[in-house]
Design an enzyme around this catalytic site. Structure first.
Site, PDB file in Angstrom:
ATOM      1  CG  MET A 145      15.517 -11.473  27.568  1.00 58.34           C
ATOM      2  SD  MET A 145      14.885 -11.260  25.910  1.00 58.34           S
ATOM      3  CE  MET A 145      14.464  -9.517  25.926  1.00 58.34           C
ATOM      4  CG  HIS A 162      16.980  -1.177  29.453  1.00 59.07           C
ATOM      5  ND1 HIS A 162      16.373  -1.060  30.687  1.00 59.07           N
ATOM      6  CD2 HIS A 162      16.375  -2.225  28.830  1.00 59.07           C
ATOM      7  CE1 HIS A 162      15.424  -1.991  30.798  1.00 59.07           C
ATOM      8  NE2 HIS A 162      15.418  -2.715  29.686  1.00 59.07           N
ATOM      9  CG  MET A 202       7.511  -5.064  31.224  1.00 57.16           C
ATOM     10  SD  MET A 202       9.142  -4.563  30.619  1.00 57.16           S
ATOM     11  CE  MET A 202       9.069  -5.028  28.886  1.00 57.16           C
ATOM     12  CB  SER A 236      17.131  -1.453  25.096  1.00 57.77           C
ATOM     13  OG  SER A 236      17.252  -2.856  24.998  1.00 57.77           O
ATOM     14  CG  MET A 287      12.691  -9.465  31.158  1.00 53.27           C
ATOM     15  SD  MET A 287      12.714  -8.804  29.486  1.00 53.27           S
ATOM     16  CE  MET A 287      14.392  -8.204  29.424  1.00 53.27           C
ATOM     17  CG  ASP A 338      11.807  -2.099  28.419  1.00 54.64           C
ATOM     18  OD1 ASP A 338      12.066  -1.861  27.217  1.00 54.64           O
ATOM     19  OD2 ASP A 338      12.352  -3.016  29.068  1.00 54.64           O
ATOM     20  CG  HIS A 377      14.392  -5.425  32.146  1.00 51.96           C
ATOM     21  ND1 HIS A 377      13.671  -5.197  30.986  1.00 51.96           N
ATOM     22  CD2 HIS A 377      13.523  -6.025  33.001  1.00 51.96           C
ATOM     23  CE1 HIS A 377      12.435  -5.641  31.142  1.00 51.96           C
ATOM     24  NE2 HIS A 377      12.323  -6.154  32.347  1.00 51.96           N
ATOM     25  CG  ASP A 400      16.373  -5.652  27.641  1.00 44.84           C
ATOM     26  OD1 ASP A 400      15.617  -5.427  28.604  1.00 44.84           O
ATOM     27  OD2 ASP A 400      16.473  -4.893  26.655  1.00 44.84           O
TER      28      ASP A 400
HETATM   29  C1  DX5 Z   1      11.730  -6.268  25.833  1.00 43.87           C
HETATM   30  C2  DX5 Z   1      12.913  -5.604  26.473  1.00 43.87           C
HETATM   31  C3  DX5 Z   1      13.148  -4.234  25.974  1.00 43.87           C
HETATM   32  C4  DX5 Z   1      13.490  -4.134  24.516  1.00 43.87           C
HETATM   33  C5  DX5 Z   1      12.779  -2.929  24.020  1.00 43.87           C
HETATM   34  O1  DX5 Z   1      11.413  -7.409  26.516  1.00 43.87           O
HETATM   35  O2  DX5 Z   1      12.746  -5.543  27.871  1.00 43.87           O
HETATM   36  O3  DX5 Z   1      14.119  -3.544  26.754  1.00 43.87           O
HETATM   37  O4  DX5 Z   1      14.849  -4.015  24.236  1.00 43.87           O
HETATM   38  O5  DX5 Z   1      12.928  -2.861  22.666  1.00 43.87           O
HETATM   39  P1  DX5 Z   1      12.145  -1.856  21.734  1.00 43.87           P
HETATM   40  O6  DX5 Z   1      12.478  -0.459  22.201  1.00 43.87           O
HETATM   41  O7  DX5 Z   1      12.684  -2.165  20.383  1.00 43.87           O
HETATM   42  O8  DX5 Z   1      10.677  -2.152  21.875  1.00 43.87           O
HETATM   43 ZN    ZN Z   2      14.066  -4.179  29.005  1.00 45.35          ZN
END
Ligand code: DX5
Ligand code: ZN
Length: 226
Positions: free
Chosen positions: A37, A33, A137, A8, A68, A175, A66, A35
């Site tokens: 947000m 991956h 998650m 990620s 969010m 994740d 992903h 993310d």
């Molecule tokens: C959290 C994200 C993850 C995040 C995971 O909301 O969706 O993808 O990057 O990070 P680690 O592996 O550091 O927990």
């Molecule tokens: Zn993620």
């Protein structure tokens, strides 16, 4: 299916994102991956489609986006055009998950649905046959570097059983809080795609870190299949 690590980039150094992606690509990663947000669905804000588009020019990895974000339906086309190979949406973020799944599939890309730690598997009952991936998650979404929530382990076991019956081609992704120790736990439970942020990019040597997590997961998967 062989187990896989999806690094990620949330934990990468954004000042040299291209180099960081190349690093994990050279270490054998197949999936990246990404993310997204929005500061509403989750408290944090990360990146938008522009960054995905820039990375697309420098990487051949499978882009696993992903989302969010609230109102994900508004942004599907933009992320697909930017270069997403698979888009994962949160079931908690939409009133019309079935329509959203069809919207993603209509663009010719893969579709994943994500469940927060407390969201029950029952919500997948009438959509599972449509999915390429389910993302469970293992932290509350929003931040990297959080602690793995062990209560999700029986949920992975249960989903793994259901998937075998209903849609064996659907992958289970996890994740949050994945490192060499938790990689063993989730692989034993039945997860096949392990997202890892901090454990890869915050490590002194991300390439070795990624390989070690993969090795731990593979060992566990083999003993599970024995
Ligand atoms: C959290 C994200 C993850 C995040 C995971 O909301 O969706 O993808 O990057 O990070 P680690 O592996 O550091 O927990
Ligand atoms: Zn993620």
């Amino acid at each position: 299916m062989a187990v896989m690590i999806a690094p990620s980039i949330l934990a990468a150094d954004f000042a040299k994102l291209g180099e960081e992606v190349r690093l994990v690509e050279n270490a054998g990663a197949k999936m990246l991956h990404i993310d997204i947000m929005d500061g509403h669905f989750v408290p944090n804000i990360s990146i938008g489609p522009g960054v995905v588009q820039s990375l697309r020019k420098v990487s051949k990895l499978e882009f696993d986006v992903h989302l969010m974000i609230e109102n994900p339906e508004r942004y599907i086309e933009e992320f697909a055009t930017a270069g997403a190979d698979i888009i994962t949406v949160h079931i908690e973020a939409t009133r019309h998950i079935y329509r959203l799944i069809q919207q993603i599939k209509a663009l010719g890309i893969k579709v994943g649905v994500s469940l927060n730690p407390a969201t029950p598997l029952d919500l997948l009952t009438y959509i599972l046959q449509e999915l390429d991936m389910v993302l469970l998650m293992t932290v509350n979404p929003g931040f990297g570097g959080q602690k793995f929530i062990p209560e999700v382990l029986p949920k992975i076991v249960a989903l793994s059983g259901i998937i075998k019956e209903v849609n064996p081609n659907c992958k289970i992704q996890v994740d949050g809080g994945i490192n060499t120790d938790t990689a063993r736990l989730v692989s034993r439970a039945g997860a096949e795609i392990l997202v890892a942020g901090a454990a890869v990019f915050a490590a002194p040597d991300p390439q070795t870190a990624m390989k070690e997590i993969l090795q731990a997961a593979e060992e566990e998967q083999q003993s599970r299949n024995r």
